[in-house]
Design an enzyme around this catalytic site. Structure first.
Site, mmCIF file in Angstrom:
data_model
loop_
_atom_site.group_PDB
_atom_site.id
_atom_site.type_symbol
_atom_site.label_atom_id
_atom_site.label_comp_id
_atom_site.label_asym_id
_atom_site.label_seq_id
_atom_site.Cartn_x
_atom_site.Cartn_y
_atom_site.Cartn_z
ATOM 1 N N THR A 85 1.047 -1.202 -0.041
ATOM 2 C CA THR A 85 -0.132 -0.078 -0.041
ATOM 3 C C THR A 85 0.823 1.177 -0.016
ATOM 4 O OG1 THR A 85 -0.238 -0.054 2.313
ATOM 5 C CG2 THR A 85 -1.794 -0.977 1.069
ATOM 6 N N ALA A 256 18.580 9.544 19.578
ATOM 7 C CA ALA A 256 18.615 10.692 18.745
ATOM 8 C C ALA A 256 19.739 10.026 17.792
ATOM 9 C CB ALA A 256 19.182 11.820 19.374
ATOM 10 N N GLY A 257 19.280 10.827 16.268
ATOM 11 C CA GLY A 257 20.120 10.391 15.186
ATOM 12 C C GLY A 257 19.574 10.904 13.898
ATOM 13 N N CYS A 264 7.471 1.653 5.879
ATOM 14 C CA CYS A 264 6.391 1.511 6.669
ATOM 15 C C CYS A 264 6.210 2.945 7.490
ATOM 16 C CB CYS A 264 6.485 0.508 7.838
ATOM 17 S SG CYS A 264 6.443 -1.054 7.119
#
Length: 437
Positions: A85, A256-257, A264
């Site tokens: 989808t 964090a990054g 998805c």
């Protein structure tokens, strides 16, 4: 039980193989002849740990076969729809053509009592619409929605031993029969006490998109905190550790990054936003647009940080990019932050040499303008900056002293905050993390 799986992409190939491994008689159906030929020969069209072994084992038992003919689904009692989808071009909405086509194609081959089971991630309201189509065809078949919760890199495990099962079924005897059929499909998981939620169509559809929206929000939250940390001198990794001890928050997905990607989360939160607006409740998930924006900003931040860290103009620099897949243990480069960073740096004129254990072929087919190598040392040799953007174990374990002997300049941008900054700095490297001093 006899099962058909319509769509043999990532979701369908894993589901078909795992169901056969669990003892069911399964036929996987897809219109892509090359894909079906590969699967029939025991070759996986994509990288997923554990799938080659399960595929080979299931084929050897004779319980698994593949076909391009939808008529081969006839005789199965349960038909799983596992087609893609994707995001519509020029829109945030999900493209449901493949789901609709799969259900329409199945109708002539249904027997009374057969169950079509949606696995694809769809906007809320899709199942009710398809159930009406099935009822109007007067085949005696019915519909259930059974969302998947697979993690790339762990998809086989998540299919054979899921952490929960969700059934969206209609009320009354038809729904009761659907539950019994699905319980037989998932008998091994049920026997181990896997949590089961039996609900209506709409809730089952929302469970999947709500889970993805929550995870995306959590990732973007910590990345927003990284933005504040960068201008205040705080350390976002210590901040994440501290708030992660709160059991109401938890530490997972607080890294964090460079942000999230893949096939998805990005498209699902956009489709969720589009569907909410169609339902007249766009304001309820308006925050997801900012979640998406924060996520995209982090990619730009890595590019900007790399350019500013160079000791020469970017168009004269060689940049080694470590990682191309959107996450480790996958060859998926759909909406990959890592590949996006490489492309942006190349667009600025840098000589980009990228490496990845699995995703080079997929990356090259999309962006042939980048130089690729399977060898880390080749990528590092003569580099003016190193950018780590996918946290593969091979990259996390690089010896900074060894790497120093290959590069031109000891500059590294840790786009995943996964390296030991102290160890790298101790060997003379200029280390840059995201939201870290």
């Amino acid at each position: 039980m006899k099962i058909s799986v319509i769509g043999c992409g990532y979701l369908g190939a894993v589901h078909a193989s795992a169901m056969a491994e669990l003892g069911h008689e399964v036929v996987g159906i897809d219109i892509d002849e090359a894909k079906i030929a590969a699967l029939s020969a025991g070759r996986t069209p994509f990288f997923e740990p554990g799938l080659p072994e399960v595929l080979t084992s299931a084929l050897a038992t004779g319980r698994l076969r593949f076909s391009t003919e939808i008529a081969e689904a006839k005789g199965a009692e349960v038909h799983f729809v596992a087609v893609g989808t994707p995001q519509k071009k020029g829109s945030y909405a999900a493209d449901l053509r493949y789901v609709d086509a799969a259900v329409e194609a199945l109708l002539p081959h249904l027997n009374p009592g057969d169950l079509i089971v949606g696995k694809s991630t769809v906007p809320v309201g899709t199942a009710a619409r398809l159930a009406a189509v099935i009822e109007a065809a007067q085949t005696g078949g019915s519909l259930a929605w059974n969302p998947e919760f697979l993690r790339e890199g762990f998809a086989v495990q998540d299919t054979i031993a899921p952490d929960r099962l969700v059934y969206g079924v209609p009320a009354g005897p038809i729904g009761e029969r659907a539950v019994a059929q699905l319980n037989e499909v998932y008998a091994s998981a049920m026997a181990t006490g896997t949590p089961l939620v039996v609900t209506d169509y709409a809730t089952a559809e929302l469970v999947k998109v709500a889970a993805n929206a929550f995870l995306a929000t959590k990732i973007s939250f910590i990345n927003a905190m990284a933005e504040i940390a960068e201008v205040s001198g705080a350390d976002v990794t210590q901040l994440a550790d501290a708030i992660g001890y709160d059991s109401r928050i938890g530490r997972r997905f607080l890294n964090a990054g460079v942000g999230f990607g893949g096939g998805c989360l990005p498209k699902d939160i956009r489709a969720f936003t589009a569907r909410a607006e169609e339902l007249g409740r766009g304001e309820s998930v308006a925050f997801l647009k900012e979640v998406d924006a924060i996520n995209l900003r982090r990619r730009q931040r890595v590019v900007d940080l790399t350019v500013s860290a160079l000791d020469r103009p970017v168009h004269t620099a060689k940049v080694a990019v470590l990682g191309l897949s959107f996450k480790p243990h996958s060859d998926d480069v759909r909406d990959s932050p890592a590949l996006d960073v490489a492309v942006q740096l190349r667009g600025l004129g840098a000589d980009v040499v990228a490496t990845d254990p699995q995703a080079i072929q997929n990356s090259r087919s999309r962006h042939p303008q980048i130089s690729y190598t399977p060898d880390i040392d080749v990528a590092l040799r003569g580099a003016d900056a190193v950018v780590l953007v996918t946290e593969w174990p091979e990259f996390k374990s690089i010896d900074p002293e060894w790497a120093a002997g290959l590069v031109n300049t000891r500059t590294i941008i840790d786009g995943r905050n996964t390296l030991d900054a102290t160890a790298w700095r101790a060997t003379g490297w200029k280390y840059y993390g995201l939201g870290r001093p």
